[in-house]
Design a protein around this motif. Sequence first.
Motif, PDB file in Angstrom:
ATOM      1  N   ASN A  60       0.857  -1.177   0.000  1.00  0.00           N
ATOM      2  CA  ASN A  60       0.000   0.000   0.000  1.00  0.00           C
ATOM      3  C   ASN A  60       0.902   1.240   0.000  1.00  0.00           C
ATOM      4  O   ASN A  60       1.609   1.504   0.978  1.00  0.00           O
ATOM      5  N   ALA A  61       0.891   1.990  -1.096  1.00  0.00           N
ATOM      6  CA  ALA A  61       1.826   3.102  -1.274  1.00  0.00           C
ATOM      7  C   ALA A  61       1.679   4.169  -0.196  1.00  0.00           C
ATOM      8  O   ALA A  61       2.679   4.701   0.301  1.00  0.00           O
ATOM      9  N   ARG A  62       0.455   4.456   0.196  1.00  0.00           N
ATOM     10  CA  ARG A  62       0.232   5.518   1.195  1.00  0.00           C
ATOM     11  C   ARG A  62       0.776   5.102   2.556  1.00  0.00           C
ATOM     12  O   ARG A  62       1.446   5.885   3.234  1.00  0.00           O
ATOM     13  N   TRP A  63       0.511   3.862   2.921  1.00  0.00           N
ATOM     14  CA  TRP A  63       1.007   3.343   4.214  1.00  0.00           C
ATOM     15  C   TRP A  63       2.533   3.283   4.193  1.00  0.00           C
ATOM     16  O   TRP A  63       3.197   3.668   5.160  1.00  0.00           O
ATOM     17  N   ALA A 118       4.579   5.120   2.501  1.00  0.00           N
ATOM     18  CA  ALA A 118       5.136   6.467   2.585  1.00  0.00           C
ATOM     19  C   ALA A 118       5.162   6.963   4.025  1.00  0.00           C
ATOM     20  O   ALA A 118       6.124   7.617   4.456  1.00  0.00           O
ATOM     21  N   GLY A 119       4.111   6.624   4.786  1.00  0.00           N
ATOM     22  CA  GLY A 119       4.053   7.027   6.183  1.00  0.00           C
ATOM     23  C   GLY A 119       5.125   6.341   7.018  1.00  0.00           C
ATOM     24  O   GLY A 119       5.766   6.967   7.871  1.00  0.00           O
TER      25      GLY A 119
END
Length: 331
Positions: free
Chosen positions: A270-273, A275-276
Amino acid sequence: MRDLTIGKNEAGQRMDKYLKKYFPEAGSGFLYKMLRKKNILLNEKKADGKEMLKQGDCIRLYLAEETIEKFRGAQKTPAVSQKKTPGVKLDVIYEDEHVAMVNKPAGMLSQKAKPSDQSLVEYFQRYLLDTGAISERELETFHPAPCNRLDRNTSGLVLCGKSLAGLQALSEALKLRTMKKYYLALVLGKVDQPGHQKAWLCKDTKTNQVKVSTRQMPGSSPIETAWEPVWSNGQETLLKVELITGKSHQIRCHLASLGYPLAGDPKYGNARWNAGLKQEYGLKRQFLHAWQVEFPQMSGALETLSGKCFTAPLPKELERITEGERKKGKS
């Protein structure tokens, strides 16, 4: 004339296979011709190449030195030597006469992807040279090596054969799946119960990615994965994953197909996760660690491993993430 005395790591293989390793530039036709003409003898007797070599056997070469050197080619100097291979301190979890278990760091290749690469194969052989477990002469015809592979950015236990007997026994045990291999994986989502699933895996060689299907597809391979939660904060779960079959990207893709992508996975995650996690912890690779190997009752070269369990602790950069994420919710 040249005499070759068979050592412990050269015994147990057919004579013709040994000769092909010793003479990598020679064709099979030449070698069998030399055997028929008695230019190559085994213990001063004619041989056909099918004989199983024993420690202490003597292969006598009635060949000119120029001919020997011609067909030896690059094999005259081992590919790994103290001059050619840079020193890398390996984290050796266990070692005996026949096998070694190495805690591979993320970023290290298990095997070469291209000729110019340095991989665990070369580092392990260099380690054996440095510790005196093998000589450069032995490396000419025997190549100690890892028996299982991990993705470049997966850390953890790699099983390596030090002797020919150990290499053969480990390879057979992995093929028969007689040992249990467990990984630690941080995934997105809450996993409450243990799970176990069989599926089919298809590989796209163009993208070097795989896909999981619940039914058999053309060119697909069967896979089997089991898992159980170690802890969860409600949004993420640390899983203990048993790799029952061992296909490329199996854990990463299989868990993602079930809705539980791995932390830091650039291909299936999951790209958003991701990145976080990168911003908060500096995570730059998938959170997947080959954590533990359990051996059943073993015999032969693996007898000393019977009933034992070996563990490679989580790298500090992953341990820091589990500590931080676990505090964000109740276990």
